[in-house]
Design an enzyme around this catalytic site. Sequence first.
Site, mmCIF file in Angstrom:
data_model
loop_
_atom_site.group_PDB
_atom_site.id
_atom_site.type_symbol
_atom_site.label_atom_id
_atom_site.label_comp_id
_atom_site.label_asym_id
_atom_site.label_seq_id
_atom_site.Cartn_x
_atom_site.Cartn_y
_atom_site.Cartn_z
ATOM 1 N N GLU A 198 -6.103 -7.401 -0.518
ATOM 2 C CA GLU A 198 -6.204 -7.370 0.900
ATOM 3 C C GLU A 198 -7.637 -7.195 0.958
ATOM 4 O OE1 GLU A 198 -3.013 -5.697 3.450
ATOM 5 O OE2 GLU A 198 -4.710 -4.969 4.343
ATOM 6 N N GLU A 209 0.400 -0.747 -0.220
ATOM 7 C CA GLU A 209 0.237 -0.229 0.115
ATOM 8 C C GLU A 209 0.864 1.212 -0.796
ATOM 9 O OE1 GLU A 209 -2.247 -0.058 3.088
ATOM 10 O OE2 GLU A 209 -3.767 -2.237 2.718
HETATM 11 C C1 IDC Z 1 -2.398 -3.382 10.617
HETATM 12 C C2 IDC Z 1 -2.537 -4.153 11.455
HETATM 13 C C3 IDC Z 1 -2.131 -4.139 12.990
HETATM 14 C C4 IDC Z 1 -1.007 -3.213 13.115
HETATM 15 C C5 IDC Z 1 -0.726 -2.166 12.121
HETATM 16 C C6 IDC Z 1 0.543 -1.579 11.206
HETATM 17 O O1 IDC Z 1 -3.602 -5.214 12.048
HETATM 18 O O2 IDC Z 1 -2.104 -4.732 13.808
HETATM 19 O O3 IDC Z 1 -0.753 -2.494 14.017
HETATM 20 O O4 IDC Z 1 -0.877 -2.446 10.718
HETATM 21 O O5 IDC Z 1 1.866 -2.495 11.250
HETATM 22 C C7 IDC Z 1 -3.899 -1.615 6.116
HETATM 23 C C8 IDC Z 1 -2.595 -2.450 5.808
HETATM 24 C C9 IDC Z 1 -2.000 -3.643 7.134
HETATM 25 C C10 IDC Z 1 -2.533 -2.957 8.284
HETATM 26 C C11 IDC Z 1 -4.825 -3.466 8.170
HETATM 27 C C12 IDC Z 1 -5.124 -2.492 9.137
HETATM 28 O O6 IDC Z 1 -2.344 -3.118 4.606
HETATM 29 O O7 IDC Z 1 -0.850 -4.109 7.275
HETATM 30 O O8 IDC Z 1 -3.123 -3.858 9.674
HETATM 31 N N1 IDC Z 1 -4.803 -2.155 6.967
HETATM 32 O O9 IDC Z 1 -5.064 -1.218 9.567
HETATM 33 N N2 IDC Z 1 -4.450 -1.183 5.111
HETATM 34 C C13 IDC Z 1 -5.342 -0.566 5.393
HETATM 35 C C14 IDC Z 1 -5.842 -1.769 7.114
#
Ligand code: IDC
Length: 475
Positions: A400, A311
């Site tokens: 995702e 992303e």
């Molecule tokens: C989130 C995880 C969380 C972590 C955070 C930061 O769920 O536990 O603390 O990242 O690393 C994304 C991302 C994905 C995110 C997820 C939710 O690709 O890494 O994971 N998210 O925030 N894009 C939109 C949402």
Amino acid sequence: MKKKIIIVLSILIIISIIIGIIIFAINKKDVKTVDNSEEIAEEKLGVRVDYTIDQTWQDGENNALKYSVKLINESEENKENWKIVFNVNKTTQISQGWNGKLELNESKLEITPESYNNIIPKDGQIDIGFILLDKEIESIKGYILYIDGKEYKGEEKIKEVEENKEIANVPQISEGTPVSIHGNLSVKGTNIVDKDGNTFIIQGVSTHGIAWFPQYVNEDTFKTLRDNFNVNTIRLAMYSDSSAGYNKDLHEIVSKGVEYASNLGMYVIIDWHVLPEGNPNKNKQNAIEFFEEMTNKYKDYNNIIYEICNEPNGNVTWEKDIKPYAKELISTIRNIDKDSIIIVGTPTWSQDVDIVSKSPIEDANNIVYALHYYAATHKQDLRNKLKTALNNNLPILVSEFGITDASGNGTVDKNEADIWIQTLRENGIGYVCWNLSNKNETSSLLKSTTTKLSDWTEDELSEEGKWLKETYNKN
Ligand code: IDC
């Protein structure tokens, strides 16, 4: 005088012949005795060692050889304290093993019991397994079995390798699995299609960051997802910035994940999880090195998908930052792997597929673009971007999604989640759900109290986990 000499000579010749016959007979008897004693040793004991190679695949420079060993006790009593010492090649290395402790010492592979299988029960057996890496097409050249410190000779000769066990460049995949049915995937129009040209819907689960939850990169976990959740694809998410735990040691976990998924006949997405760094160019050199390593290892596999930037976000644009990065990474991958699908991330946390659809990458084959959504945050507005992109013929994969809000936590919106899945299915677009862990957040598939890695009961799943199991099985 002449006569006497002839008689003496004749007697000498006869004596020599008799001595010759006696020596021959003794020698023959000796050989036979040794032979019998070896056979009788194992026979008397009543314990047999049976070993076979049941899978082989290429692992970089080496052959990976998956051995199954059975320790069969046909006697009337339990046998305790076993040990097997296999003679192996100088080039043999251990990759992994189960149901026994493995130690390699100068062409001797010693296997001793785990705490739970020291006894071979009478009329029972112990199953041991391991994967060896080798330059040769088989590693084991005979063995010695020990019971309670006493040595029992086993078979010394090299086992014949059956014809169908020849080394292939790709894993041998059992029948009925997603990869055995659908084979090589490619991109046609806006869709991913299988080897027969039929639309193939990727129905996947993404790991959490493998630096934090490596325990779920596990063959039993993936098998449960395949068999009980109707999952055909595993995404291995490796955060790419050091601030999120990236280091080169994680490559090994990715490789394990690829092997497990491949053994199970599942597709696998190798995800360079750009997030906190925003701009994929920040860690571009590491990305190039990583994908060179992975493509060299897996170029002959037919189940690998490369995701080059999860992303992009922050102060980056498609034209200025992401597209040039993507072109360079695509060329890195295509130098080695000519046709595996590559997923390209899009601006604003992989949402702006509409912008990309006006200026896609030219002259590149089997490319799909990422659209990510979290159902409690992203709704019809984002589906409109999807519509625009599809109208402009952009191939899309939802590499995702979550059914929570965009933080990965907060409320679950099942209603919106269902609308999304229905829309994607209608358009023949695949989707991969975030995330495989028991972290205390609503986007985890497992409850935070669940410590089991596989075969979860309904009660051990989170709300998202239950929704996923039901929704994926309705496909
Ligand atoms: C989130 C995880 C969380 C972590 C955070 C930061 O769920 O536990 O603390 O990242 O690393 C994304 C991302 C994905 C995110 C997820 C939710 O690709 O890494 O994971 N998210 O925030 N894009 C939109 C949402």
